[in-house]
Design a protein around this motif. Structure first.
Motif, PDB file in Angstrom:
ATOM      1  N   GLY A 173       0.818  -1.208   0.000  1.00 49.02           N
ATOM      2  CA  GLY A 173       0.000   0.000   0.000  1.00 49.02           C
ATOM      3  C   GLY A 173       0.850   1.254   0.000  1.00 49.02           C
ATOM      4  N   CYS A 174       1.913   1.236  -0.790  1.00 47.22           N
ATOM      5  CA  CYS A 174       2.922   2.300  -0.726  1.00 47.22           C
ATOM      6  C   CYS A 174       2.975   3.168  -1.974  1.00 47.22           C
ATOM      7  N   ALA A 175       1.885   3.270  -2.709  1.00 40.06           N
ATOM      8  CA  ALA A 175       1.874   4.073  -3.931  1.00 40.06           C
ATOM      9  C   ALA A 175       2.188   5.538  -3.637  1.00 40.06           C
ATOM     10  N   ALA A 176       1.708   6.021  -2.486  1.00 41.16           N
ATOM     11  CA  ALA A 176       1.961   7.423  -2.106  1.00 41.16           C
ATOM     12  C   ALA A 176       3.450   7.666  -1.896  1.00 41.16           C
ATOM     13  N   VAL A 177       4.165   6.650  -1.394  1.00 41.28           N
ATOM     14  CA  VAL A 177       5.615   6.770  -1.198  1.00 41.28           C
ATOM     15  C   VAL A 177       6.311   6.910  -2.543  1.00 41.28           C
ATOM     16  N   ALA A 178       5.868   6.120  -3.519  1.00 40.03           N
ATOM     17  CA  ALA A 178       6.462   6.180  -4.854  1.00 40.03           C
ATOM     18  C   ALA A 178       6.247   7.551  -5.491  1.00 40.03           C
ATOM     19  N   ASP A 179       5.047   8.114  -5.307  1.00 43.08           N
ATOM     20  CA  ASP A 179       4.757   9.442  -5.853  1.00 43.08           C
ATOM     21  C   ASP A 179       5.647  10.493  -5.193  1.00 43.08           C
TER      22      ASP A 179
END
Length: 310
Positions: free
Chosen positions: A39-45
């Motif tokens: 659930g780390c898509a925000a980290v990638a962004d």
């Protein structure tokens, strides 16, 4: 040269240690990041906005939620077919992942680098607790490196325009299982990012005295609180307060060493501080050899007086 940088995060935000690793990677060539988590898509962004980043590889899978080295290493090795170097910050997690990657690639690991020298395969790193600096050149086809965060400036967290690319997960290797973690929570600045650190040593006598002497000064300065290994071993404070070769490596703007003799083990963790202030009753204590400001006297009188006048 393409370099893959492991992004340290908590599945919500990028941790500061990553930024110094990005700066080091930039000295080798093109910088790609690896965000592996759950659930780390925000980290990638967020990572894609870091200055100097070209691409962010996103591996979102429950197997990577706790960054178990046994699961992350095969993923890194999979991606190393398109990269020349792999870089981790020299944190607990980074030091866990990098050796396993090096073993799977059958190359040596270059640990705790301080600088990138001429060319892209020559580095400096500390040996003998930082009392000597080794210059190391690798002839391996792939590089595996850990970076000492205090040795490189932090990359800017904005201004980048990296692209995010999803990569296939290598799944759970089945070699280890996350059971639980006990993470100390504090409103104080984290040691490795604090601008001011107040550290106490064995001379503080006990945990209660440590709290009475060190904490008020730290509160006045809005500082992080550290300790020598002797103070930690004696039970004055928890392990995560320890500064030194086997603790945390710090380089704040100001470092207060109170009742700390200055053993090599401790000096290795803080001698890169911009200004070192030492308070000790022993005028021959080794800490005074590295201190910018030294006060010889009774810390139980000096520190409360200093705190009162701030």
């Amino acid at each position: 040269m393409k370099t893959l940088v492991w992004v340290e995060h908590d599945n919500k935000t990028v941790k500061d240690a990553t930024l110094a690793a990005v700066t080091a990677a930039g000295k080798l060539g093109e910088v790609h990041l690896l965000v592996a988590g759950s659930g780390c898509a925000a980290v990638a962004d967020e990572a894609a906005k870091i200055a100097g980043v070209g691409k962010v590889h996103l591996a979102d899978d429950a197997a990577f939620e706790h960054a178990l080295a046994e699961n992350v290493a095969p993923l890194v090795v999979d991606l190393m077919g398109h990269h020349d170097a792999f870089i981790c910050p020299a944190t607990t997690t980074g030091k866990n992942i990098a050796p396993r990657v090096a073993a799977l690639l059958d190359v040596m690991q270059i640990s705790d680098i301080l600088s990138v020298e001429d060319g892209d395969k020559t580095f400096t790193r500390p040996i003998y607790a930082g009392n000597a600096i080794a210059t190391v050149t690798s002839s391996d086809p792939k590089l595996v490196i850990t970076v000492r965060g205090t040795a490189f400036d932090k990359a800017e967290t904005s201004g980048g325009s990296g692209t995010v690319e999803a990569v296939a997960s290598t799944g759970d290797a089945g070699l280890s299982t996350f059971v639980s973690s006990e993470i100390a929570k504090s409103e104080r600045p984290e040691l490795t990012s604090a601008k001011i650190i107040v550290s106490g040593g064995r001379a503080l006598k006990d945990a209660e005295t440590f709290q009475e002497v060190i904490i008020p000064l730290a509160d006045k300065l809005n500082a992080g609180v550290g300790a020598s290994r002797a103070a930690v071993d004696a039970g004055y404070v928890p392990n995560d307060y320890q500064v030194g070769q086997t603790g945390k490596i710090v380089a704040p703007e100001a470092y207060f060493a109170i009742g700390i003799s200055g053993a090599i083990q401790h000096l290795a963790g803080m001698k890169d501080s911009k200004v070192i202030i030492a308070i000790n009753k022993d005028e021959d204590a080794p800490i005074f050899q590295v201190a910018d400001i030294g006060l010889v006297g009774d810390l139980f009188k000096i520190v409360p007086e200093l705190t009162e006048k701030l």
